[in-house]
Design a protein around this motif. Structure first.
Motif: not given
Length: 93
Positions: A67-84
């Protein structure tokens, strides 16, 4: 899996533009162990901040598990960070 393609990070002020990382491509497969080494000021922390989704690249692509994550919104990055992702900080945080 982590994959980055042509990643760049530029810091700009009114007078100066500094390329912290320049055109880095890297692939890390599941289960691989990688060490990032280099002299002070070469961009190691900048790269790790981008890989940890604490910062965004200026350009290039960053994929985490496809999944391309380099330009995600902060809220999306936070959710991804929490799980991965997990962090071990050098100093107490």
């Amino acid at each position: 899996m982590i994959e980055i393609k042509g990643l760049n990070k530029v810091f700009r002020t009114e007078e100066v533009e500094t390329a912290a990382i320049n055109n880095i491509s890297l692939q890390v497969e599941k289960g691989e162990f990688v060490a990032i080494m280099g002299p002070s000021g070469c961009g190691k922390s900048t790269l790790l901040n981008i890989l940890g989704m604490l910062d965004s690249p200026t350009s290039g692509k960053y994929y985490l598990d496809g999944v391309e994550v380099g330009h995600m919104k902060e809220s999306e990055r936070t959710e991804t960070r929490k799980g991965k992702l997990g962090f071990v900080f050098q100093s107490f945080n």
